[in-house]
Design a protein around this motif. Sequence first.
Motif, PDB file in Angstrom:
ATOM      1  N   GLY A 102      -8.483  -1.313 -13.727  1.00 19.69           N
ATOM      2  CA  GLY A 102      -8.429  -1.569 -12.291  1.00 19.69           C
ATOM      3  C   GLY A 102      -8.640  -0.335 -11.448  1.00 19.69           C
ATOM      4  O   GLY A 102      -8.409  -0.348 -10.237  1.00 19.69           O
ATOM      5  N   ASN A 105     -10.315  -0.272  -7.953  1.00 18.71           N
ATOM      6  CA  ASN A 105      -9.624  -0.839  -6.794  1.00 18.71           C
ATOM      7  C   ASN A 105      -8.511   0.053  -6.259  1.00 18.71           C
ATOM      8  O   ASN A 105      -7.864  -0.288  -5.275  1.00 18.71           O
ATOM      9  CB  ASN A 105      -9.041  -2.211  -7.157  1.00 18.71           C
ATOM     10  N   VAL A 106      -8.286   1.183  -6.915  1.00 17.23           N
ATOM     11  CA  VAL A 106      -7.205   2.083  -6.501  1.00 17.23           C
ATOM     12  C   VAL A 106      -7.687   3.012  -5.385  1.00 17.23           C
ATOM     13  O   VAL A 106      -8.808   3.523  -5.425  1.00 17.23           O
ATOM     14  CB  VAL A 106      -6.714   2.925  -7.698  1.00 17.23           C
ATOM     15  N   GLN A 158      -1.094   7.179  -5.338  1.00 19.72           N
ATOM     16  CA  GLN A 158      -1.721   5.890  -5.065  1.00 19.72           C
ATOM     17  C   GLN A 158      -1.134   5.308  -3.784  1.00 19.72           C
ATOM     18  O   GLN A 158       0.077   5.160  -3.661  1.00 19.72           O
ATOM     19  CB  GLN A 158      -1.500   4.938  -6.244  1.00 19.72           C
ATOM     20  N   GLU A 160      -2.814   2.481  -1.946  1.00 26.02           N
ATOM     21  CA  GLU A 160      -3.113   1.067  -1.759  1.00 26.02           C
ATOM     22  C   GLU A 160      -4.109   0.600  -2.809  1.00 26.02           C
ATOM     23  O   GLU A 160      -4.631   1.383  -3.590  1.00 26.02           O
ATOM     24  CB  GLU A 160      -3.691   0.811  -0.367  1.00 26.02           C
ATOM     25  N   GLN A 161      -4.341  -0.704  -2.814  1.00 28.90           N
ATOM     26  CA  GLN A 161      -5.352  -1.301  -3.670  1.00 28.90           C
ATOM     27  C   GLN A 161      -6.422  -1.919  -2.782  1.00 28.90           C
ATOM     28  O   GLN A 161      -6.121  -2.541  -1.759  1.00 28.90           O
ATOM     29  CB  GLN A 161      -4.737  -2.398  -4.553  1.00 28.90           C
ATOM     30  N   LYS A 162      -7.697  -1.728  -3.151  1.00 27.48           N
ATOM     31  CA  LYS A 162      -8.770  -2.407  -2.421  1.00 27.48           C
ATOM     32  C   LYS A 162      -8.587  -3.906  -2.582  1.00 27.48           C
ATOM     33  O   LYS A 162      -8.162  -4.385  -3.634  1.00 27.48           O
ATOM     34  CB  LYS A 162     -10.139  -1.980  -2.965  1.00 27.48           C
TER      35      LYS A 162
END
Length: 284
Positions: A102, A105-106, A158, A160-162
Amino acid sequence: MNEYKHESILHKRHFDLQFSIRFEVVDDVNFYSPFHWHNHIEALCVLDGQIDFKVEERKYLLESGDMVIVNSEKIHSSKLRGHARYILLQVPLSAFEGIYDGIENVVFKEKLLDSETKIFSPHLEKMLKCVDSKAPEQRIKFVSLMYDFFYQMLVSLQVEQKSSALNSYYGINRISPVLAYVEKEFRKKINLGDAAGIINVSPEHLCRLFKKYTDMTFNEYLMSLRISAFYQALLSTDQKIAALLEECGIANYKVFMREFKKTFGKTPEAIRNERRAPLYKFNN
């Protein structure tokens, strides 16, 4: 002034890994890297000097001890204020395949606090010692340190995530074929209509996409590539300035000189004269 291009990072430095990384200490004077993007995560730590750094519309003045993280697919540029030294690490997303799927998306924190830099910069210095060592076991140590570096980033940086891969497609990747085309053909006369046709949109729509995803206009991007090419040729050759302008596809001398001085604060003649003068007096 805005501009960007896709940077193809082809370096395989130090170790024969199954993916290409770039890791080195850069030591240069007044180097200018126009806006570009890549599918790598980049970490830059300033050792000496000052760097004007921009990520999309965000501007930073990086000084000795500062550190910045550039997320993949983020348009960014840099310009050294005179002499500067910095550690540069660029690792492709492919390095995390099967390990942390993942990663694309980070989103990591961009400009680190002093307290955070004090944690991460020594890690880069340890990696440099592995590079300098001739011992074969240091190859394993380097790779383990690199992955630990990113583990620590995932734990503490980190933010957020996309939302989805679909949004990523409608980001910089949406116009990446146009960027690649302009990067290849910028020395020639480029027609906006032809560029728009590459992704099957109108010239007006392409202009809107450029502004949305790069915070610059199509013409500003084109100009930035020409300025960068002209600047590098100015320093590395003795060709007449008029000839260099022509080679770099520059037709409007007046507009180009205005943008060049905005970028470097000096005329091409002044920069070339400085280059011919005795250099690096601080090394004598």
